[in-house]
Design an enzyme around this catalytic site. Structure first.
Site, PDB file in Angstrom:
ATOM      1  N   ARG A   9       0.829  -1.209   0.000  1.00 57.07           N
ATOM      2  CA  ARG A   9       0.000   0.000   0.000  1.00 57.07           C
ATOM      3  C   ARG A   9       0.861   1.255   0.000  1.00 57.07           C
ATOM      4  NH1 ARG A   9      -1.317   3.930   3.158  1.00 57.07           N
ATOM      5  NH2 ARG A   9      -0.146   3.125   4.939  1.00 57.07           N
ATOM      6  N   ALA A  10       0.397   2.250  -0.723  1.00 56.98           N
ATOM      7  CA  ALA A  10       0.951   3.602  -0.639  1.00 56.98           C
ATOM      8  C   ALA A  10      -0.230   4.558  -0.506  1.00 56.98           C
ATOM      9  CB  ALA A  10       1.793   3.944  -1.858  1.00 56.98           C
ATOM     10  N   SER A  11       0.024   5.720   0.066  1.00 59.96           N
ATOM     11  CA  SER A  11      -1.086   6.617   0.402  1.00 59.96           C
ATOM     12  C   SER A  11      -1.658   7.355  -0.798  1.00 59.96           C
ATOM     13  CB  SER A  11      -0.635   7.633   1.451  1.00 59.96           C
ATOM     14  OG  SER A  11      -0.270   6.976   2.653  1.00 59.96           O
ATOM     15  N   THR A  12      -0.812   7.745  -1.751  1.00 61.95           N
ATOM     16  CA  THR A  12      -1.274   8.563  -2.867  1.00 61.95           C
ATOM     17  C   THR A  12      -0.869   7.953  -4.197  1.00 61.95           C
ATOM     18  OG1 THR A  12       0.739   9.921  -2.861  1.00 61.95           O
ATOM     19  CG2 THR A  12      -1.076  10.662  -1.462  1.00 61.95           C
ATOM     20  N   GLN A  15       2.798   7.887  -5.335  1.00 64.31           N
ATOM     21  CA  GLN A  15       3.728   7.047  -4.595  1.00 64.31           C
ATOM     22  C   GLN A  15       3.688   5.630  -5.157  1.00 64.31           C
ATOM     23  OE1 GLN A  15       2.204   7.616  -0.599  1.00 64.31           O
ATOM     24  NE2 GLN A  15       3.725   9.189  -0.154  1.00 64.31           N
TER      25      GLN A  15
END
Length: 208
Positions: A9-12, A15
């Site tokens: 997972r990445a936030s944005t 990324q």
């Protein structure tokens, strides 16, 4: 071999959610874990309802390993939401293993029932602690950003985030063509909040 499901997972959207994939695959190979699926998404860890995370939970069988790089990839949730996620994981008998949590590594190895239960109990306490730390880090970062913006505004230096005009024009065109919000999200990678903002602008122009 134990079945293993990678969660990345990445936030944005800007990324790289797959940054840790090679590291996780190496860990799986070293611990005789069979990778049966990989789940990757760009969503905030402070949000409970993440499509790929819940697809993983729905796909998993009892005693599958959910492998993550760090606990904050799994959760930056508030306490109540973290408890809900923990309950889901526990109900499905999924074993969480994180590279930054050595106590969890024993859950990736075949062992007797007593030892597994002991390490599961210790790991549960460590999971709760690291999830709390991840949440505090998230809240501290948000507070620092808010304070920085407030100071910049007071000094006349803050103008806010610049809009992506080209993307927003595309969203407006897609809305005019009556595409669904889901189709627009898939085509532009914009958030629903951004699409709602453009849709509101269009309504205001029509009403003028």
């Amino acid at each position: 071999m134990t079945d293993c499901r990678l969660y990345l997972r990445a936030s944005t959207n800007d990324q790289n959610a797959g940054r840790a994939r090679e590291q996780l695959e190496k860990f799986a190979a070293e611990h005789d874990l069979k990778i049966v699926a990989r789940y990757m998404e760009n969503e905030s860890g402070a949000k409970l309802r993440r499509p790929e995370l819940f697809r993983l939970l729905n796909d998993a069988n009892p005693f599958d390993v959910l492998l993550v790089e760090q606990i904050d990839r799994l959760s930056r949730l508030a306490a109540s939401d973290w408890q809900m996620l923990r309950d889901e994981i526990g109900k499905r008998q999924i074993r969480v293993v994180a590279l930054d949590l050595p106590t969890s590594w024993r859950l990736a190895d075949a062992t007797d029932e007593f030892t597994e239960r002991m390490f599961a109990a210790v790991n549960g306490m460590m999971l709760d602690m690291l999830a709390a730390v991840a949440r505090k880090d998230y809240e501290d970062r948000r507070r620092r950003v808010t304070q920085g913006q407030a100071k910049a505004k007071a000094e006349g230096r803050y103008t806010g985030r610049k809009e992506d005009g080209k993307r927003n024009d595309l969203i407006a065109s897609m809305l005019a063509a009556r595409l669904s919000w889901t189709q627009i999200q898939e085509g532009t990678k914009a958030s629903r909040a951004t699409i709602a903002k453009i849709a509101k602008r269009q309504r205001e122009v029509v009403e003028q």
